[in-house]
Design a protein around this motif. Structure first.
Motif, PDB file in Angstrom:
ATOM      1  N   PRO A  64       0.803  -1.232   0.000  1.00  0.00           N
ATOM      2  CA  PRO A  64       0.000   0.000   0.000  1.00  0.00           C
ATOM      3  C   PRO A  64       0.833   1.278   0.000  1.00  0.00           C
ATOM      4  CG  PRO A  64      -0.786  -1.560   1.656  1.00  0.00           C
ATOM      5  CD  PRO A  64       0.519  -2.076   1.174  1.00  0.00           C
ATOM      6  N   ASN A  65       2.092   1.194   0.462  1.00  0.00           N
ATOM      7  CA  ASN A  65       2.925   2.398   0.533  1.00  0.00           C
ATOM      8  C   ASN A  65       3.867   2.533  -0.661  1.00  0.00           C
ATOM      9  OD1 ASN A  65       4.328   0.142   1.378  1.00  0.00           O
ATOM     10  ND2 ASN A  65       5.339   1.129   3.110  1.00  0.00           N
ATOM     11  N   ASN A  66       3.626   1.757  -1.700  1.00  0.00           N
ATOM     12  CA  ASN A  66       4.444   1.824  -2.905  1.00  0.00           C
ATOM     13  C   ASN A  66       3.545   2.150  -4.097  1.00  0.00           C
ATOM     14  OD1 ASN A  66       5.939   1.195  -5.273  1.00  0.00           O
ATOM     15  ND2 ASN A  66       7.230  -0.208  -4.132  1.00  0.00           N
ATOM     16  N   PRO A  67       3.648   3.362  -4.661  1.00  0.00           N
ATOM     17  CA  PRO A  67       2.748   3.743  -5.761  1.00  0.00           C
ATOM     18  C   PRO A  67       2.818   2.797  -6.952  1.00  0.00           C
ATOM     19  CG  PRO A  67       3.915   5.661  -4.916  1.00  0.00           C
ATOM     20  CD  PRO A  67       4.532   4.473  -4.253  1.00  0.00           C
ATOM     21  N   ARG A  68       4.006   2.308  -7.273  1.00  0.00           N
ATOM     22  CA  ARG A  68       4.121   1.366  -8.391  1.00  0.00           C
ATOM     23  C   ARG A  68       3.334   0.090  -8.113  1.00  0.00           C
ATOM     24  NH1 ARG A  68       7.879   2.177 -12.281  1.00  0.00           N
ATOM     25  NH2 ARG A  68       9.423   3.831 -11.978  1.00  0.00           N
ATOM     26  N   SER A  69       3.417  -0.375  -6.895  1.00  0.00           N
ATOM     27  CA  SER A  69       2.710  -1.586  -6.517  1.00  0.00           C
ATOM     28  C   SER A  69       1.200  -1.380  -6.587  1.00  0.00           C
ATOM     29  CB  SER A  69       3.131  -2.008  -5.106  1.00  0.00           C
ATOM     30  OG  SER A  69       2.488  -3.198  -4.716  1.00  0.00           O
ATOM     31  N   VAL A  70       0.727  -0.242  -6.117  1.00  0.00           N
ATOM     32  CA  VAL A  70      -0.704   0.059  -6.151  1.00  0.00           C
ATOM     33  C   VAL A  70      -1.194   0.140  -7.597  1.00  0.00           C
ATOM     34  CG1 VAL A  70      -2.461   1.767  -5.567  1.00  0.00           C
ATOM     35  CG2 VAL A  70      -0.650   1.230  -3.918  1.00  0.00           C
ATOM     36  N   PHE A 449       9.091  -0.657   5.120  1.00  0.00           N
ATOM     37  CA  PHE A 449       8.464  -1.859   5.659  1.00  0.00           C
ATOM     38  C   PHE A 449       7.026  -2.013   5.197  1.00  0.00           C
ATOM     39  CE2 PHE A 449      11.729  -0.640   8.829  1.00  0.00           C
ATOM     40  CZ  PHE A 449      12.573  -1.720   8.618  1.00  0.00           C
ATOM     41  N   VAL A 450       6.576  -3.270   5.157  1.00  0.00           N
ATOM     42  CA  VAL A 450       5.221  -3.580   4.714  1.00  0.00           C
ATOM     43  C   VAL A 450       4.384  -4.127   5.869  1.00  0.00           C
ATOM     44  CG1 VAL A 450       5.925  -3.946   2.331  1.00  0.00           C
ATOM     45  CG2 VAL A 450       5.957  -5.877   3.919  1.00  0.00           C
ATOM     46  N   THR A 451       4.844  -3.886   7.098  1.00  0.00           N
ATOM     47  CA  THR A 451       4.112  -4.243   8.314  1.00  0.00           C
ATOM     48  C   THR A 451       4.196  -3.057   9.269  1.00  0.00           C
ATOM     49  OG1 THR A 451       6.093  -5.135   9.392  1.00  0.00           O
ATOM     50  CG2 THR A 451       4.802  -6.659   8.068  1.00  0.00           C
ATOM     51  N   GLY A 452       3.684  -3.242  10.489  1.00  0.00           N
ATOM     52  CA  GLY A 452       3.999  -2.304  11.549  1.00  0.00           C
ATOM     53  C   GLY A 452       5.437  -2.500  11.997  1.00  0.00           C
ATOM     54  N   GLN A 453       6.024  -1.465  12.595  1.00  0.00           N
ATOM     55  CA  GLN A 453       7.420  -1.603  13.008  1.00  0.00           C
ATOM     56  C   GLN A 453       7.741  -0.730  14.208  1.00  0.00           C
ATOM     57  OE1 GLN A 453      10.387   0.519  12.656  1.00  0.00           O
ATOM     58  NE2 GLN A 453       9.299   2.367  12.000  1.00  0.00           N
ATOM     59  N   VAL A 454       8.682  -1.216  15.005  1.00  0.00           N
ATOM     60  CA  VAL A 454       9.303  -0.436  16.075  1.00  0.00           C
ATOM     61  C   VAL A 454      10.767  -0.279  15.712  1.00  0.00           C
ATOM     62  CG1 VAL A 454       9.972  -0.379  18.508  1.00  0.00           C
ATOM     63  CG2 VAL A 454       7.732  -1.271  17.846  1.00  0.00           C
ATOM     64  N   GLN A 455      11.277   0.932  15.830  1.00  0.00           N
ATOM     65  CA  GLN A 455      12.689   1.154  15.542  1.00  0.00           C
ATOM     66  C   GLN A 455      13.451   1.399  16.844  1.00  0.00           C
ATOM     67  OE1 GLN A 455      15.726   4.294  13.387  1.00  0.00           O
ATOM     68  NE2 GLN A 455      13.564   4.420  12.889  1.00  0.00           N
ATOM     69  N   ILE A 456      14.541   0.659  17.023  1.00  0.00           N
ATOM     70  CA  ILE A 456      15.392   0.769  18.207  1.00  0.00           C
ATOM     71  C   ILE A 456      16.814   1.040  17.737  1.00  0.00           C
ATOM     72  CG2 ILE A 456      16.284  -0.449  20.239  1.00  0.00           C
ATOM     73  CD1 ILE A 456      13.739  -2.220  20.066  1.00  0.00           C
ATOM     74  N   ARG A 457      17.444   2.011  18.340  1.00  0.00           N
ATOM     75  CA  ARG A 457      18.834   2.328  18.010  1.00  0.00           C
ATOM     76  C   ARG A 457      19.745   1.613  19.006  1.00  0.00           C
ATOM     77  NH1 ARG A 457      19.070   4.845  13.095  1.00  0.00           N
ATOM     78  NH2 ARG A 457      20.967   5.967  13.678  1.00  0.00           N
ATOM     79  N   VAL A 458      20.792   0.994  18.475  1.00  0.00           N
ATOM     80  CA  VAL A 458      21.736   0.240  19.294  1.00  0.00           C
ATOM     81  C   VAL A 458      23.142   0.748  18.989  1.00  0.00           C
ATOM     82  CG1 VAL A 458      22.577  -2.039  19.963  1.00  0.00           C
ATOM     83  CG2 VAL A 458      20.226  -1.782  19.132  1.00  0.00           C
ATOM     84  N   SER A 459      23.809   1.244  20.006  1.00  0.00           N
ATOM     85  CA  SER A 459      25.191   1.685  19.832  1.00  0.00           C
ATOM     86  C   SER A 459      26.085   0.479  19.571  1.00  0.00           C
ATOM     87  CB  SER A 459      25.663   2.437  21.078  1.00  0.00           C
ATOM     88  OG  SER A 459      27.054   2.648  21.041  1.00  0.00           O
ATOM     89  N   PHE A 506      10.845  -5.865   1.301  1.00  0.00           N
ATOM     90  CA  PHE A 506      10.969  -4.420   1.471  1.00  0.00           C
ATOM     91  C   PHE A 506      10.108  -3.657   0.471  1.00  0.00           C
ATOM     92  CE2 PHE A 506      15.170  -5.706   3.222  1.00  0.00           C
ATOM     93  CZ  PHE A 506      15.069  -5.089   4.456  1.00  0.00           C
ATOM     94  N   ASN A 507       9.686  -2.483   0.886  1.00  0.00           N
ATOM     95  CA  ASN A 507       9.150  -1.488  -0.030  1.00  0.00           C
ATOM     96  C   ASN A 507      10.340  -0.692  -0.568  1.00  0.00           C
ATOM     97  OD1 ASN A 507       7.912   0.663  -1.331  1.00  0.00           O
ATOM     98  ND2 ASN A 507       7.403   1.725   0.576  1.00  0.00           N
ATOM     99  N   GLU A 508      10.834  -1.069  -1.745  1.00  0.00           N
ATOM    100  CA  GLU A 508      12.013  -0.410  -2.283  1.00  0.00           C
ATOM    101  C   GLU A 508      11.756   1.064  -2.581  1.00  0.00           C
ATOM    102  OE1 GLU A 508      14.210  -2.420  -5.341  1.00  0.00           O
ATOM    103  OE2 GLU A 508      13.538  -4.386  -4.643  1.00  0.00           O
ATOM    104  N   PHE A 509      10.515   1.410  -2.860  1.00  0.00           N
ATOM    105  CA  PHE A 509      10.189   2.823  -3.070  1.00  0.00           C
ATOM    106  C   PHE A 509      10.505   3.632  -1.819  1.00  0.00           C
ATOM    107  CE2 PHE A 509       7.181   6.369  -2.774  1.00  0.00           C
ATOM    108  CZ  PHE A 509       7.416   7.020  -3.978  1.00  0.00           C
TER     109      PHE A 509
END
Length: 705
Positions: A64-70, A449-459, A506-509
């Motif tokens: 849904p978040n890739n215009p080409r795909s839609v 991403f094509v799902t929900g996601q949580v982003q965590i930063r790791v040093s 992945f959503n390459e767009f």
């Protein structure tokens, strides 16, 4: 396929087969599709009625978040209407009229879901698979297909798929963002072909034979799938896994009995009315021209009985009938070998990699020394222009979850909370913090991403502590992505990352538009505050992580060391050259000798105490004691070297670094099967394993201890 088992195993197999045939309770022949066939009368042990199925539900999965795909989704639906419905009969029913449709009619059940009766499956499904390819339709779409049982309805147990295999109900999630699953009330607008988003590689879609029957699929010189006269059905199994070999023998003999199959006298004529077994080498992975990288048996199946054949396979490939699940790939015979096996293949079970090098030889690639640009592992894949760093101060860890599934959401929440509780010191020091919890990432054009996601930063200073805990404690209801922050988002995510659980589409767009860095620019979240430990204290995780009992077979993290595996098919010259390049670069950079610690094959009982290059095994598929099923090299990695070696590996496993993308696994030495399965971190192909060897390997280890 002749038996490759010792005589003692063959005798056991025949006895077991007799038991299975008795269980199946075959009855006298009757006419099916105009030919004699044995029908299975006993109801399957799954509690479902089994084949013949009521019909098939096909879900068209777009991003849904890739215009080409839609755009491609709309184009595909329109073309489907033109191909399968008369002009005077609208192909898309309203929600109110859905009740008028029966199991005998082809019809849409929602915006992106189609009910296909058995009478249409052999034409409609291959056509959809062919048209959903980027070369034909403009962007790759995925298909999820479920057999519908008269008792059980639609279940994931009887699934086929084209493209990526999603571990969540992508069709339901994406439908909920538009029409809440209802059928559209009007047909789509006129199909407008969009510009292809991948290189042409025209030789892939040119007939590899002297002549391919007309008509051709659009944008190709391959036979249109509707008009293909026959299919190949390939059964893949690990040649060194005794249980898998036995299962392949059982399914071969059962299909021979049920469908009256014989050995093909020669290459069958496409119009041949009878199914037969094609000759296959015992070890196709030894043959550079072979498309296969593992043990394979292949059936030639005329299109008139393919639906009956594949419907039977969906049920009786299961472990309860043949002792182990066997993986299946099927395709219409369109005359384009590469495209048949790679571009529009239909899968059941695990996806085994194909030998793209061998397919390029049989498909007349004008430059077989170089992988085609459409291969994601090729250095000529169309990456955006980026300037990448090769050393990393920070990494990103993404928890990927299904926001429409409460169990998945709870697992995500629990993992996030528990992670903060486990490492209060590095949270407080700013070495571990959550950036974003976004259940709607799959709707945002800037998200990869094509799902929900949580982003965590790791040093980088926290990797040695955090990564082992994450490997051991990831709930199976979520997948994880671990990527370096090397200032080039497309390559960091697409080729320099590793995954926990299932591989990540992945959503390459979202990785290549003008807002590449927008996903990284959120304010710090809950885990960054000074009193994070106090905030989390007293919170009860929604999903409890399993604590190992005192008699658990697995050694608890942190572990003393790891095995770094590089896996590849030996008949793929591109992959073989890339692995050789990688290993020599590794030896030079870390000042090591190759194969210096080639001891205790296949897995060391006592680990070396230093970074050490171990085995380089070309033919593990000849060794029933090896858990790996394809060629590999491995390196012993002490825990103290984890961060340094992992950073180097992420930067040097890429197509541009070694000439072809590599399949890399990080396996903890935890003295249990989970080290190779649940705990392993991977990139590239998710190769199946020799399960029989794994079970025996660790049973022996545990009894020794």
């Amino acid at each position: 396929a002749p038996s490759q088992l010792p005589m003692t195993h063959t005798s056991t197999l025949l006895l077991t087969l007799a038991t299975v045939l008795q269980h199946l309770n075959a009855i006298p022949t009757q006419k099916l599709n105009g030919r004699e066939s044995i029908v299975v009368d006993r109801k399957p042990s799954t509690g479902c009625d089994g084949p013949p199925w009521v019909g098939y539900s096909v879900n068209i999965i777009h991003q849904p978040n890739n215009p080409r795909s839609v755009q491609t989704k709309t184009w595909l639906i329109t073309k489907f209407c033109e191909a399968f419905f008369p002009p005077e009969s609208p192909c898309i029913a309203s929600s109110a009229s859905l009740s008028q449709n029966t199991t005998n009619s082809l019809h849409f059940t929602s915006d992106t879901s189609i009910f296909i009766p058995p009478s249409h499956l052999h034409t409609a499904l291959p056509w959809l698979a062919q048209q959903a390819n980027a070369h034909v339709g403009g962007h790759n779409l995925d298909l999820s297909i479920h057999a519908i049982d008269s008792r059980c309805g639609e279940t994931a147990k009887f699934e086929m798929f084209v493209g990526a295999k999603h571990n969540f109900n992508a069709a339901a999630l994406y439908r909920s963002t538009t029409r809440r699953g209802s059928a559209p009330t009007h047909p789509p607008t006129k199909a407008v072909k969009i510009t292809k988003s991948t290189p042409t590689d025209d030789w892939i879609f040119n007939c590899a034979q002297s002549d391919c029957p007309l008509p051709y699929a659009n944008e190709t010189k391959c036979t249109d799938a509707i008009h293909a006269n026959a299919f190949h059905v390939h059964f893949h199994f690990a040649r060194n896994d005794v249980t898998a070999v036995t299962a392949s023998e059982k399914v071969h003999l059962l299909l021979t009995e049920v469908f009256r199959m014989t050995k093909c006298d020669a290459l069958p004529v496409l119009g041949s009315p009878e199914p037969c077994w094609l000759p296959e080498p015992e070890y196709p992975q030894k043959i550079k021209e072979s498309p296969f990288v593992t043990g394979t048996i292949t059936a030639f199946v005329p299109n008139a009985i393919w639906t009956e054949f594949i419907g039977w396979v969906l049920m009786y490939r299961q472990q309860e009938y043949i002792g182990d699940e066997i993986d299946v790939m099927t395709h219409p015979i369109t005359g384009c070998d590469y495209a048949d096996h790679v571009s529009w293949a239909i899968h059941i079970g695990n996806i085994w990699p194909s030998n793209n090098f061998g397919l390029s030889l049989t498909s007349h690639n004008p430059n077989p020394s170089a992988p085609p640009p459409s291969d994601p592992k090729s250095p000529s894949y169309p990456y955006p222009t980026e300037s990448c760093e090769s050393s990393f101060d920070e990494y990103v860890l993404h928890i990927l979850f299904d926001p429409s599934n409460k169990t998945s959401v709870d697992a995500k929440t629990s993992m996030l909370q528990t992670l903060g509780r486990m490492f209060p010191d590095i949270v407080k020091n700013g070495e571990l913090f959550a950036i974003e919890d976004d259940p709607y990432a799959y709707m945002k054009g800037t998200s990869p991403f094509v799902t929900g996601q949580v982003q965590i930063r790791v040093s980088s200073t926290a990797v040695e502590r955090v990564l082992p805990w994450v490997m051991e404690n990831r709930p199976i209801e979520v997948d994880l992505l671990f990527a370096p922050d090397g200032s080039c988002m497309f390559r960091d995510y697409f080729v320099r990352s590793m995954y926990f659980g299932n591989s990540i589409p992945f959503n390459e767009f979202g990785l290549s538009n003008d807002n590449l860095n927008s996903i990284l620019e959120f304010d710090a979240g809950a885990l960054t505050s000074d009193n994070a430990e106090e905030e989390l204290e007293g919170e009860t995780p929604i999903v409890k992580f399993d604590e190992a009992s005192e008699d658990s077979a697995c050694t608890k993290s942190p572990w003393s060391g790891y095995l770094l595996y590089v896996l590849y098919p030996p008949n793929n010259a591109w992959a073989s050259a890339a692995v050789e390049n990688f290993l020599q670069k590794f030896a030079d950079f870390f000042e090591l000798d190759r194969k210096e610690c080639a001891i205790d094959y296949p897995v060391p009982k006592q680990s070396p105490q230093r970074l050490c290059m171990m085995n380089e095994v070309l033919e593990p598929f000849l060794n029933p004691a090896d858990p790996m099923v394809t060629s590999y090299a491995n390196v012993f990695l002490p825990a103290s070297n984890l961060t340094e070696v992992l950073a180097w590996t992420l930067d040097n496993k890429t197509p541009t670094a070694v000439g072809y993308g590599l399949d890399v696994w990080l396996v903890p030495l935890c003295n249990c099967i989970e080290g190779f399965t649940q705990f392993a971190v991977k990139s590239g192909a998710d190769w199946p394993l020799n399960k029989f060897a794994l079970q025996n390997l660790f049973v022996g280890r545990q009894s020794d201890s």
